[in-house]
Enzyme design. Structure first.
Site, mmCIF file in Angstrom:
data_model
loop_
_atom_site.group_PDB
_atom_site.id
_atom_site.type_symbol
_atom_site.label_atom_id
_atom_site.label_comp_id
_atom_site.label_asym_id
_atom_site.label_seq_id
_atom_site.Cartn_x
_atom_site.Cartn_y
_atom_site.Cartn_z
ATOM 1 N N SER A 21 -8.697 -8.871 0.274
ATOM 2 C CA SER A 21 -9.196 -8.479 -1.037
ATOM 3 C C SER A 21 -8.650 -9.430 -2.085
ATOM 4 O O SER A 21 -7.608 -10.051 -1.887
ATOM 5 C CB SER A 21 -8.748 -7.051 -1.357
ATOM 6 O OG SER A 21 -9.115 -6.691 -2.673
ATOM 7 N N TYR A 35 -1.677 -1.107 -2.231
ATOM 8 C CA TYR A 35 -2.880 -1.783 -1.740
ATOM 9 C C TYR A 35 -2.728 -3.299 -1.903
ATOM 10 O O TYR A 35 -2.971 -4.064 -0.971
ATOM 11 C CB TYR A 35 -4.099 -1.279 -2.518
ATOM 12 C CG TYR A 35 -5.404 -1.873 -2.074
ATOM 13 C CD1 TYR A 35 -6.099 -1.340 -0.989
ATOM 14 C CD2 TYR A 35 -5.964 -2.967 -2.730
ATOM 15 C CE1 TYR A 35 -7.310 -1.873 -0.584
ATOM 16 C CE2 TYR A 35 -7.169 -3.510 -2.331
ATOM 17 C CZ TYR A 35 -7.840 -2.956 -1.256
ATOM 18 O OH TYR A 35 -9.032 -3.491 -0.852
ATOM 19 N N ALA A 37 -0.023 -5.046 -2.141
ATOM 20 C CA ALA A 37 1.014 -5.567 -1.257
ATOM 21 C C ALA A 37 0.498 -5.745 0.168
ATOM 22 O O ALA A 37 0.790 -6.754 0.819
ATOM 23 C CB ALA A 37 2.228 -4.636 -1.259
ATOM 24 N N LYS A 39 -2.645 -6.197 1.111
ATOM 25 C CA LYS A 39 -3.647 -7.268 1.159
ATOM 26 C C LYS A 39 -2.988 -8.642 1.057
ATOM 27 O O LYS A 39 -3.395 -9.590 1.731
ATOM 28 C CB LYS A 39 -4.699 -7.075 0.065
ATOM 29 C CG LYS A 39 -5.558 -5.832 0.270
ATOM 30 C CD LYS A 39 -6.274 -5.859 1.608
ATOM 31 C CE LYS A 39 -7.188 -4.667 1.768
ATOM 32 N NZ LYS A 39 -7.979 -4.718 3.002
#
Length: 104
Positions: A21, A35, A37, A39
């Site tokens: 992402s 989230y 971290a 990705k």
């Protein structure tokens, strides 16, 4: 990924594509530190795995989509979706098929 890399290594060829992402390694979002971290961690893994497995003819890459119109995103409600669309240059959310096309 570990299981498939083992087989790809035997055949001296393979393609691994990770869906990451833009949130995390490129941008952040309040309340989404967990989230971002994970990705960012995926991309660190991808870089190291790409270097480690290149000698076996295996490539390891990632696609980094922005906001994609999924059930999870839709569950945030129209106000959230409208706000998200406003910050996207095209003012359109991606579709899951867009990721598939990028991978293919």
């Amino acid at each position: 990924t570990q299981a498939v890399l083992k087989e790809m290594k035997k055949q001296q060829y393979g393609r691994v594509i990770i869906t990451s992402s833009v949130t995390g390694p490129i941008t952040g979002y309040p309340g989404w530190a967990h989230y971002g971290a994970t990705k960012a961690g995926q991309l660190g893994y991808m870089r190291s795995a790409a270097l480690e497995y290149a000698k076996y003819g295996i490539t390891v890459n990632a696609v980094q989509p922005g906001n994609v119109l999924t059930a999870g995103l839709q569950a945030q409600g129209e106000v959230y979706l409208d706000g998200t669309r406003k910050i996207i240059p095209t003012h359109e959310l991606g579709e899951p098929a867009d990721i598939g096309y990028a991978v293919a």
